[in-house]
Design an enzyme around this catalytic site. Sequence first.
Site, PDB file in Angstrom:
ATOM      1  N   THR A 179       0.844  -1.284   0.345  1.00  0.00           N
ATOM      2  CA  THR A 179       0.317   0.332  -0.074  1.00  0.00           C
ATOM      3  C   THR A 179       0.657   1.382   0.024  1.00  0.00           C
ATOM      4  O   THR A 179       0.944   2.034  -1.352  1.00  0.00           O
ATOM      5  CB  THR A 179      -1.023  -0.011   0.983  1.00  0.00           C
ATOM      6  OG1 THR A 179      -1.771  -0.483   1.130  1.00  0.00           O
ATOM      7  CG2 THR A 179      -1.949   1.585   0.718  1.00  0.00           C
ATOM      8  N   TRP A 187       0.241  -9.830   4.009  1.00  0.00           N
ATOM      9  CA  TRP A 187      -0.379  -9.054   2.743  1.00  0.00           C
ATOM     10  C   TRP A 187       0.480  -9.519   1.641  1.00  0.00           C
ATOM     11  O   TRP A 187      -0.073  -9.584   0.376  1.00  0.00           O
ATOM     12  CB  TRP A 187       0.278  -7.637   3.277  1.00  0.00           C
ATOM     13  CG  TRP A 187      -1.060  -6.791   3.514  1.00  0.00           C
ATOM     14  CD1 TRP A 187      -2.205  -6.107   2.785  1.00  0.00           C
ATOM     15  CD2 TRP A 187      -1.467  -6.575   4.117  1.00  0.00           C
ATOM     16  NE1 TRP A 187      -3.226  -6.060   3.259  1.00  0.00           N
ATOM     17  CE2 TRP A 187      -2.732  -5.945   5.267  1.00  0.00           C
ATOM     18  CE3 TRP A 187      -0.328  -6.843   5.791  1.00  0.00           C
ATOM     19  CZ2 TRP A 187      -2.916  -6.221   5.863  1.00  0.00           C
ATOM     20  CZ3 TRP A 187      -1.346  -6.694   6.838  1.00  0.00           C
ATOM     21  CH2 TRP A 187      -2.536  -6.192   7.527  1.00  0.00           C
ATOM     22  N   ASN A 228      -6.406 -12.880   1.828  1.00  0.00           N
ATOM     23  CA  ASN A 228      -6.941 -12.673   0.161  1.00  0.00           C
ATOM     24  C   ASN A 228      -8.178 -11.592   0.031  1.00  0.00           C
ATOM     25  O   ASN A 228      -9.121 -13.243  -0.417  1.00  0.00           O
ATOM     26  CB  ASN A 228      -6.507 -13.349  -0.643  1.00  0.00           C
ATOM     27  CG  ASN A 228      -6.330 -13.338  -1.855  1.00  0.00           C
ATOM     28  OD1 ASN A 228      -6.659 -13.188  -2.942  1.00  0.00           O
ATOM     29  ND2 ASN A 228      -5.033 -13.347  -2.038  1.00  0.00           N
ATOM     30  N   GLU A 229      -7.807 -10.746  -0.869  1.00  0.00           N
ATOM     31  CA  GLU A 229      -9.119  -9.864  -1.384  1.00  0.00           C
ATOM     32  C   GLU A 229     -10.137 -10.734  -2.739  1.00  0.00           C
ATOM     33  O   GLU A 229     -10.911 -10.280  -2.709  1.00  0.00           O
ATOM     34  CB  GLU A 229      -9.757  -8.638  -0.886  1.00  0.00           C
ATOM     35  CG  GLU A 229      -9.354  -7.712   0.355  1.00  0.00           C
ATOM     36  CD  GLU A 229      -9.280  -6.356  -0.368  1.00  0.00           C
ATOM     37  OE1 GLU A 229      -9.337  -6.204  -0.803  1.00  0.00           O
ATOM     38  OE2 GLU A 229      -9.623  -5.810   0.682  1.00  0.00           O
ATOM     39  N   GLU A 253     -10.150  -4.923   9.605  1.00  0.00           N
ATOM     40  CA  GLU A 253     -10.079  -3.835   8.619  1.00  0.00           C
ATOM     41  C   GLU A 253     -10.738  -3.072   8.365  1.00  0.00           C
ATOM     42  O   GLU A 253     -11.687  -3.222   7.926  1.00  0.00           O
ATOM     43  CB  GLU A 253      -8.907  -4.530   7.801  1.00  0.00           C
ATOM     44  CG  GLU A 253      -8.251  -3.327   7.261  1.00  0.00           C
ATOM     45  CD  GLU A 253      -7.151  -3.414   6.189  1.00  0.00           C
ATOM     46  OE1 GLU A 253      -6.549  -3.943   6.110  1.00  0.00           O
ATOM     47  OE2 GLU A 253      -7.010  -2.422   4.616  1.00  0.00           O
TER      48      GLU A 253
END
Length: 662
Positions: A88, A130, A176-177, A252
């Site tokens: 990010t 991440w 994991n999106e 989150e």
Amino acid sequence: MNSLQNLALVCASVAWCFAEDYVLDDKPGLGRTFDGVGGLSGGGATSRLLVNYDEPYRGRILDYLFKPSFGASLHILKVEIGGDAQSTDGTEPSHMHYENDENYFRGYEWWLMKEAKRRNPNITLIGLPWAFPGWVGRGKNWPYNFPDVTASYVVSWVIGAKQHHDLDINYIGIWNERSFDSTYIKVLRNTLDVAGLSDVGIIAADGDWAISSAMIVDPFLADAVEVVGAHYPGTTTVMDALQTEKKLWSSEDYSTFNNEVGGGCWARILNQNYVNGRMTATISWNLVASYYEMLPFGRDGLMTAEEPWSGNYVVESPIWITAHTTQFTQPGWVYLQTVGHLMQGGSYVALTDQKGNLTIVIETMTHDHSECIRPPLPPYKVVPQNVTFYLKGSFAKISKMEVWRSKFDFTTKKSFFFQKQDPLKVLFDGSFTLNLDVDEVYTLSTITTAQKGSYPDPPPSAPFPKTYKDDFNVGNPYFSEAPDFADQTGVFEYFINLTDPGPHVFTLRQVVVERPVTWEADADQTISVLGDYSWQNLTVTSDVYIETVKTGGVFIGARVDQGGGSVRSAKGIFFWVFADGTYKVTGDLQKTNVLAEGPSGTRAHVWHTLCLTIKGDYASGTLNGSPLWNTTVTAVPNNGWVAIGTSSFELAQFDNFSVEAQ
């Protein structure tokens, strides 16, 4: 005119005519167990600048975050398990750059967890990867094709935390999106159990609620997962998640600029994540905005600490909004079933320790003053109102409550936060009445230990120094990264070059040699940025050492305009030299906009000195003190950071770095 007509006129002019009654009672039973409020360091590199603060300022920032009964008094700290990849706002180093490599002292998350634990021994610790080093993916940009490899990698971090830092990790997240991998989750559970870590819980899938439907039909998956965690759920959950009968967390959330609207966002979701979604923990991304503000999501933290060179930091409103909950509760407290929305807008929650203590948190945040960055907030209205609460059941004997209040004032700009009020006396019938205005937060509690901690004002804000030098001569560094460098692709670490008897024994080395497994669009080149984004005219100098024969290359740069997930598209002025004896000057990191090029005589395994000078639309470069090129630069940014980096994922070293900015 009779008294009813008088009352009607008063209501019309003052709007305090809405009156509603609310019962707080534990006789019907209790709700879910509260798990806490937390902050997230990482995802990525969001605490990068914090470690560079001098004392006492660094310790004071940590106190505002973690010290009980002082500031935010957080219950949970979630950190990134570094994966050598952009996640990010930067990269965080892995404890295993390579498969045969283990080092549990890289980065700053170990230090941060220890500092949090020192202030609050009961704090819950969570680790979440991440991204992963490239070797974990075995050549694929996906970490779950070889679940045994990935699970062993993650569990080694948990074991290392205990063996090297005496840190007990309470939970591991699976993020994991795009999707979740049921097989990996089960393998991770088994690997933890075999390692004697059965008390370490798994949070899955740290994306949306989709995993809950799979858990309902797969009892082995359900057994493996302790917490169903969602990102930015908008205070709502789904029926399948509730039917799992697991803990539900907003693992989150927030991710909003920390002005007063950001504080209002945080106030609303801290209450309504439970009222609407039965989520028993909420974790803010991020913990502290301690990264260059022009990186993505600048100032999206509970407080701001982005100037270690000046010592300045800002205790923003979200710190005190957090305190409204955290200073009056602890994990293990239980929500009452009698919680919900106020009839004229806003919400209330009530929690008890089941030992006679009661805490009530009320918020009346209006729509436009509490919008979070995501997801979109449907319209609603809040108006001033009178509310009367009746304490029933075991709370009927309470005669007095402490009162703390925050007021967001968007009209006169005279907001105040976490201000202690006079104690409130409960009437003989167990009732009390409050006049609630819009955009307020109240805490009423039997807990008497809360305080609004404070320190003397920090030093005033100041720009990054125009003169900057670092020779990296640190024989035993406490942190693996050099101060103020913010790695955006690759990892730049202190290095002791024992093969060089000359002046370059202590250097900064780029150590990532293959593309990581990442969800962000890491650049094909490595890059670390530093300095003041407003810099225009300057000279940047560095000694460089290419380690890859024939194909290797390094650069120094200035006016770099992009970082974070946009780093691939970074523009600026980049001065490259290569091991094949050539140089280039480009207007972008990807080397597509070539401004100048030619022979340089550079080669691998030799130290060279690069110097880049920019003034207006004119730039020039020297190599080893001799002029190499000069050119007019157009179609490049007018300002930006300075940078160092490599032409690919390759080993390279830097030394005697300096900047002189005008």
